[in-house]
Design an enzyme around this catalytic site. Structure first.
Site, PDB file in Angstrom:
ATOM      1  N   ARG A  37      13.075  11.024  -0.055  1.00  0.00           N
ATOM      2  CA  ARG A  37      12.903  10.867   1.328  1.00  0.00           C
ATOM      3  C   ARG A  37      14.087  11.551   2.106  1.00  0.00           C
ATOM      4  O   ARG A  37      13.773  11.892   3.230  1.00  0.00           O
ATOM      5  CB  ARG A  37      12.777   9.351   1.567  1.00  0.00           C
ATOM      6  CG  ARG A  37      11.466   8.905   0.976  1.00  0.00           C
ATOM      7  CD  ARG A  37      11.298   7.583   1.398  1.00  0.00           C
ATOM      8  NE  ARG A  37       9.963   6.966   0.752  1.00  0.00           N
ATOM      9  CZ  ARG A  37       9.409   5.521   1.061  1.00  0.00           C
ATOM     10  NH1 ARG A  37      10.524   5.110   1.813  1.00  0.00           N
ATOM     11  NH2 ARG A  37       8.552   5.116   0.511  1.00  0.00           N
ATOM     12  N   ASP A 143       8.281  -4.110  14.361  1.00  0.00           N
ATOM     13  CA  ASP A 143       8.756  -3.426  13.333  1.00  0.00           C
ATOM     14  C   ASP A 143      10.123  -2.909  13.524  1.00  0.00           C
ATOM     15  O   ASP A 143      10.446  -2.633  14.615  1.00  0.00           O
ATOM     16  CB  ASP A 143       7.871  -2.522  12.559  1.00  0.00           C
ATOM     17  CG  ASP A 143       7.917  -2.111  11.282  1.00  0.00           C
ATOM     18  OD1 ASP A 143       7.350  -2.806  10.194  1.00  0.00           O
ATOM     19  OD2 ASP A 143       8.890  -1.504  10.786  1.00  0.00           O
TER      20      ASP A 143
HETATM   21  C1  LIG Z   1       5.014  -2.184   3.215  1.00  0.00           C
HETATM   22  S1  LIG Z   1       5.068  -2.610   5.198  1.00  0.00           S
HETATM   23  C2  LIG Z   1       4.234  -4.362   5.153  1.00  0.00           C
HETATM   24  C3  LIG Z   1       2.908  -3.892   6.646  1.00  0.00           C
HETATM   25  C4  LIG Z   1       1.851  -5.150   6.569  1.00  0.00           C
HETATM   26  N1  LIG Z   1       2.751  -6.273   6.978  1.00  0.00           N
HETATM   27  C5  LIG Z   1       1.344  -5.373   5.341  1.00  0.00           C
HETATM   28  O1  LIG Z   1       1.318  -6.291   4.637  1.00  0.00           O
HETATM   29  O2  LIG Z   1       0.197  -4.171   5.154  1.00  0.00           O
HETATM   30  C6  LIG Z   1       6.730  -3.283   5.346  1.00  0.00           C
HETATM   31  C7  LIG Z   1       7.361  -2.878   6.859  1.00  0.00           C
HETATM   32  O3  LIG Z   1       8.464  -3.853   7.006  1.00  0.00           O
HETATM   33  C8  LIG Z   1       9.310  -3.158   7.770  1.00  0.00           C
HETATM   34  N2  LIG Z   1      10.695  -3.897   7.560  1.00  0.00           N
HETATM   35  C9  LIG Z   1      11.555  -3.664   6.514  1.00  0.00           C
HETATM   36  N3  LIG Z   1      12.748  -4.077   6.934  1.00  0.00           N
HETATM   37  C10 LIG Z   1      12.746  -4.743   8.040  1.00  0.00           C
HETATM   38  C11 LIG Z   1      13.418  -5.357   8.998  1.00  0.00           C
HETATM   39  N4  LIG Z   1      14.846  -5.739   8.483  1.00  0.00           N
HETATM   40  N5  LIG Z   1      13.027  -5.875  10.019  1.00  0.00           N
HETATM   41  C12 LIG Z   1      12.008  -5.482  10.811  1.00  0.00           C
HETATM   42  N6  LIG Z   1      10.928  -4.765   9.835  1.00  0.00           N
HETATM   43  C13 LIG Z   1      11.376  -4.345   8.543  1.00  0.00           C
HETATM   44  C14 LIG Z   1       9.225  -1.916   7.496  1.00  0.00           C
HETATM   45  O4  LIG Z   1       9.381  -0.973   8.406  1.00  0.00           O
HETATM   46  C15 LIG Z   1       7.579  -1.617   7.223  1.00  0.00           C
HETATM   47  O5  LIG Z   1       7.187  -1.132   8.061  1.00  0.00           O
END
Ligand SMILES: C[S@@+](CC[C@H](N)C(=O)[O-])C[C@H]1O[C@@H](n2cnc3c(N)ncnc32)[C@H](O)[C@@H]1O
Length: 274
Positions: A37, A143
């Site tokens: 990445r 997000d």
């Molecule tokens: C795998 S996705 C999950 C999306 C959705 N909730 C689902 O279950 O399909 C995880 C998301 O968490 C976000 N994320 C990770 N760490 C975070 C943080 N400290 N604060 C806010 N968002 C975060 C990432 O950017 C990512 O878009």
């Protein structure tokens, strides 16, 4: 021979920066992922190796740090992912809220870690017409990653993205592009959702209280300490009997006595909780 040198020291520095910025833990097994990445960023910036990238990042925090974090987050999602949660909302949550919130006529739902928006749009489809028209029903979708949030806000998806939706849902909620390649969410569906950039580890500007928080497939990347703090903060911002949904491989330890487990990664705040 790899394209860019990434030493143990470089990887440790990256892992420390990511952990302190957003709580994501990068163990050794994530080394390949981090390499591929960030290699893209290094190529784009025309740098020579990871050490040079870290120096560049240090000197250009304002321009590069967001892109650095965006490159690290994992954003996999889909419409109606873990469909049992949406079934529970229809069969249990809506009927319960129609009773408990009948005086305020207010419903607040937070999709925390909404990625590219499939989760909040699935919520909006589920909640459509579920409450009388004089109720105030809103979804907050947040997000940390600015790229996915921009995509969520645009609401444009490929045919592959909307694959799991049936024809009735597609017709009702999406506009198909002329070439048939894209589907744009209709304004009607977007109206009930506010998209905001928010790092879950930092202060939350909103007061709540929320009736439901979905934090699904987000805490899987966090360590126990970060998860525990987050679960406590969620309990504080949830309504008296509010719900918290986690992702399929996530769970909450028994020590979180503010919540009752309802099974299938669903939790409810309550007086008589464990
Ligand atoms: C795998 S996705 C999950 C999306 C959705 N909730 C689902 O279950 O399909 C995880 C998301 O968490 C976000 N994320 C990770 N760490 C975070 C943080 N400290 N604060 C806010 N968002 C975060 C990432 O950017 C990512 O878009």
């Amino acid at each position: 021979m790899r394209e860019f040198l990434c030493t143990d020291c470089d990887f440790k520095k990256i892992a420390n920066l990511v952990y302190s910025a957003c709580g994501i833990v990068l163990g050794e097994h994530k080394r390949e992922m981090v390499y591929s990445r960030l290699a893209r960023r290094i190529r784009e910036r025309k740098l020579t190796d990871f050490k040079a990238y870290l120096e560049y990042l240090d000197n250009n925090k304002d321009q590069e740090f967001d892109a650095f974090i965006n490159a690290i987050t994992t954003n996999l999602t889909s419409f109606f992912r873990e469909v049992h949660h949406f079934e529970f909302i229809k069969s249990h949550l809506v009927p319960a809220l129609l009773k408990t919130n009948k005086d305020s006529r207010r419903v607040r739902i937070w999709s925390a870690g909404c990625s590219t928006g499939e989760e909040p749009y699935s919520l909006a489809m589920t909640l459509n017409n579920a409450f009388p028209s004089n109720w105030d029903v809103k979804i907050l979708a947040t997000d940390l990653d600015s790229n996915v949030l921009a995509k969520a806000q645009k609401g444009i998806y490929t045919a592959a993205n909307v694959n799991g939706l049936d024809d009735v849902q597609l017709k009702r909620w999406f506009l198909k592009s002329k070439n048939g390649e894209n589907y744009k969410v209709k304004d009607k569906l977007q109206e009930s959702i506010s998209f905001r950039r928010l790092n879950l580890l930092q202060d939350w500007p909103m007061k709540g209280p929320f009736d439901l928080i979905l934090c699904r497939n987000v805490v899987i990347y966090f360590d126990k300490e970060t998860k525990d703090q987050l679960f406590k903060r969620y309990a504080n911002i949830l309504n008296e009997h509010g719900y918290l949904f986690l992702g399929h491989s996530e769970s909450m330890g028994k020590e979180h006595s503010q919540y009752n487990s309802l099974g299938k990664t669903m939790y409810q705040k309550g007086h008589n909780a464990r």
